[in-house]
Design an enzyme around this catalytic site. Sequence first.
Site, mmCIF file in Angstrom:
data_model
loop_
_atom_site.group_PDB
_atom_site.id
_atom_site.type_symbol
_atom_site.label_atom_id
_atom_site.label_comp_id
_atom_site.label_asym_id
_atom_site.label_seq_id
_atom_site.Cartn_x
_atom_site.Cartn_y
_atom_site.Cartn_z
ATOM 1 N N THR A 1 0.827 -1.216 0.000
ATOM 2 C CA THR A 1 0.000 0.000 0.000
ATOM 3 C C THR A 1 0.858 1.262 0.000
ATOM 4 O O THR A 1 0.651 2.171 -0.812
ATOM 5 C CB THR A 1 -0.923 -0.023 1.233
ATOM 6 O OG1 THR A 1 -1.694 -1.227 1.185
ATOM 7 C CG2 THR A 1 -1.846 1.178 1.261
ATOM 8 N N GLY B 1 4.403 2.047 11.421
ATOM 9 C CA GLY B 1 4.135 0.780 12.094
ATOM 10 C C GLY B 1 5.284 0.295 12.942
ATOM 11 O O GLY B 1 5.143 -0.676 13.694
ATOM 12 N N CYS C 1 -0.200 7.499 9.566
ATOM 13 C CA CYS C 1 -1.120 8.391 8.846
ATOM 14 C C CYS C 1 -1.859 9.319 9.804
ATOM 15 O O CYS C 1 -1.995 10.522 9.554
ATOM 16 C CB CYS C 1 -2.104 7.558 8.043
ATOM 17 S SG CYS C 1 -2.766 6.139 8.940
ATOM 18 N N HIS D 1 -9.759 7.781 7.632
ATOM 19 C CA HIS D 1 -9.970 8.066 9.055
ATOM 20 C C HIS D 1 -10.677 9.420 9.175
ATOM 21 O O HIS D 1 -10.504 10.294 8.312
ATOM 22 C CB HIS D 1 -8.644 8.208 9.811
ATOM 23 C CG HIS D 1 -7.728 7.035 9.725
ATOM 24 N ND1 HIS D 1 -8.034 5.804 10.233
ATOM 25 C CD2 HIS D 1 -6.470 6.917 9.222
ATOM 26 C CE1 HIS D 1 -7.013 4.971 10.046
ATOM 27 N NE2 HIS D 1 -6.054 5.625 9.426
HETATM 28 N N1 LIG Z 1 -1.653 1.072 4.957
HETATM 29 C C1 LIG Z 1 -1.774 2.144 5.672
HETATM 30 O O1 LIG Z 1 -2.871 2.657 5.810
HETATM 31 C C2 LIG Z 1 -0.574 2.761 6.307
HETATM 32 C C3 LIG Z 1 -0.601 4.138 6.574
HETATM 33 C C4 LIG Z 1 0.517 4.752 7.136
HETATM 34 C C5 LIG Z 1 1.608 3.976 7.482
HETATM 35 N N2 LIG Z 1 1.580 2.618 7.249
HETATM 36 C C6 LIG Z 1 2.763 1.855 7.635
HETATM 37 O O2 LIG Z 1 3.525 1.567 6.454
HETATM 38 C C7 LIG Z 1 4.158 0.310 6.604
HETATM 39 C C8 LIG Z 1 3.759 -0.564 5.435
HETATM 40 O O3 LIG Z 1 2.360 -0.782 5.499
HETATM 41 P P1 LIG Z 1 1.540 -1.227 4.197
HETATM 42 O O4 LIG Z 1 0.124 -1.008 4.551
HETATM 43 O O5 LIG Z 1 2.099 -0.589 2.979
HETATM 44 O O6 LIG Z 1 1.841 -2.790 4.170
HETATM 45 P P2 LIG Z 1 1.451 -3.812 3.026
HETATM 46 O O7 LIG Z 1 0.439 -3.247 2.110
HETATM 47 O O8 LIG Z 1 1.186 -5.104 3.703
HETATM 48 O O9 LIG Z 1 2.794 -3.956 2.182
HETATM 49 C C9 LIG Z 1 3.948 -4.510 2.745
HETATM 50 C C10 LIG Z 1 4.938 -4.834 1.648
HETATM 51 O O10 LIG Z 1 6.111 -5.352 2.269
HETATM 52 C C11 LIG Z 1 6.436 -6.620 1.686
HETATM 53 N N3 LIG Z 1 6.995 -7.490 2.720
HETATM 54 C C12 LIG Z 1 6.359 -8.268 3.600
HETATM 55 N N4 LIG Z 1 7.239 -8.861 4.416
HETATM 56 C C13 LIG Z 1 8.429 -8.461 4.008
HETATM 57 C C14 LIG Z 1 9.729 -8.730 4.418
HETATM 58 N N5 LIG Z 1 9.980 -9.568 5.444
HETATM 59 N N6 LIG Z 1 10.739 -8.108 3.785
HETATM 60 C C15 LIG Z 1 10.504 -7.287 2.738
HETATM 61 N N7 LIG Z 1 9.273 -6.990 2.305
HETATM 62 C C16 LIG Z 1 8.260 -7.576 2.942
HETATM 63 C C17 LIG Z 1 5.152 -7.146 1.155
HETATM 64 O O11 LIG Z 1 5.472 -8.033 0.106
HETATM 65 P P3 LIG Z 1 4.634 -9.307 -0.182
HETATM 66 O O12 LIG Z 1 3.251 -8.828 -0.533
HETATM 67 O O13 LIG Z 1 5.327 -9.899 -1.319
HETATM 68 O O14 LIG Z 1 4.674 -10.134 1.071
HETATM 69 C C18 LIG Z 1 4.471 -5.879 0.653
HETATM 70 O O15 LIG Z 1 4.964 -5.545 -0.622
HETATM 71 C C19 LIG Z 1 3.751 -0.210 7.987
HETATM 72 O O16 LIG Z 1 4.707 0.202 8.932
HETATM 73 C C20 LIG Z 1 2.450 0.502 8.242
HETATM 74 O O17 LIG Z 1 2.151 0.623 9.620
HETATM 75 C C21 LIG Z 1 0.538 2.016 6.641
#
Ligand SMILES: NC(=O)c1ccc[n+]([C@@H]2O[C@H](COP(=O)([O-])OP(=O)(O)OC[C@H]3O[C@@H](n4cnc5c(N)ncnc54)[C@H](OP(=O)(O)O)[C@@H]3O)[C@@H](O)[C@H]2O)c1
Length: 356
Positions: free
Chosen positions: A11, A110, A140, A220
């Site tokens: 994301t 996170g 966020c 949110h």
């Molecule tokens: N989503 C939100 O609303 C949001 C908002 C602000 C901040 N955040 C923060 O941003 C961070 C990422 O969140 P996200 O929502 O983008 O997560 P996400 O959609 O689950 O994406 C995570 C990515 O990391 C990859 N990944 C998983 N395990 C891994 C590993 N061990 N090593 C390398 N890559 C790995 C995944 O690949 P695969 O799919 O191939 O496993 C995927 O491409 C977190 O800290 C979260 O708290 C998220």
Amino acid sequence: MLHVGINGFGTIGKRVADAVCVQPDMTVAGVAKRSPNFEATIAVDRGYDLFAAGEGGADPFEAAGLDAIGTVGDLVAASDVVVDATPGGVGATNAALYADHDTPAIFQGGETPTVAEVSFVARANYDAAVGADTARVVSCNTTGLSRLFAPLEAAYGIEKARITLVRRGGDPGQTGRGPINDTLPDPVEIPSHHGPDVQTVFPDLAIDTMGMTVPTTQMHTHSVNVTLQSAPDAAAVRELLADESRLFLVPETLGIDGAGKLKEYTRDAGRPRGDVWENCIWAESVTVEGRDLYLFQAIHQEADVVPENIDAVRALSERTASAAQSIRRTDEALGVGEGLVQHGAEPASVEGTADD
Ligand SMILES: NC(=O)c1ccc[n+]([C@@H]2O[C@H](COP(=O)([O-])OP(=O)(O)OC[C@H]3O[C@@H](n4cnc5c(N)ncnc54)[C@H](OP(=O)(O)O)[C@@H]3O)[C@@H](O)[C@H]2O)c1
């Protein structure tokens, strides 16, 4: 040209990669992920070099007909700065890899604050990250609150902030969190973790936060009450906030009554993925009673941290003179503030009615 590697292409990571791409002073060194799912194919379609982050290395990608040209270690070695956008908690396990390569790294909200030297919001504390080796772009919600507090604190001083955060149940792709149909105090404990997280950016701020989770994937919504140290009128507060490039004062005339129409508006305006990089503050909600300011704002959880990641890259690499310069450059390249009618702006055309 700064070569920016993105570890984690979900994301946040895919949005950061696309945002890096349009900056005049940055290029994408490559992206790393574990599985060859639809996001891997999008990375390849976008022309990003793909690196394997999982234990199986390149094999799962090859089996899916995708070419992973190296490991995540190779990506870090090829990068001037790495943005870690892996799931919460995974970033901390990657920190040693970045340190071993002496590559400055940006983590996401996170992670616990101790993962990095600075918890970062460009409008609030850009200078604290200049020349640091690591920064954490806060969550966020914390980003949205900090962007609001920075101008309020500078203009009026903040005595105390009280916020209720009505949080989306999950992102659109997070099917594992649903189906859901409930309204939860979440967490039940008060204050929620958001207040202490804001204090990683504003250490001296008095703030209480309460969290709820509701069944939406859109955005949110924050119910905000800030006791200021002086008593401006509401019009002055609206003017102050309208001057901020990452705050969008939603005019009453647009008829936008919630997150659904906000997302529809930005999709109609041609934003990539319908992203809303700005805090969306309902202009008519801005109310002042004595020194108490009240307002509602909506935060697009998938998007508001994206420009902050770009500014964090510049801060760590010491490539711009000031926060204002970086923010302006990021916003212009990405289109922050573009295509949205601001509160107080003249409507494009006003049709007279027969009886006016
Ligand atoms: N989503 C939100 O609303 C949001 C908002 C602000 C901040 N955040 C923060 O941003 C961070 C990422 O969140 P996200 O929502 O983008 O997560 P996400 O959609 O689950 O994406 C995570 C990515 O990391 C990859 N990944 C998983 N395990 C891994 C590993 N061990 N090593 C390398 N890559 C790995 C995944 O690949 P695969 O799919 O191939 O496993 C995927 O491409 C977190 O800290 C979260 O708290 C998220």
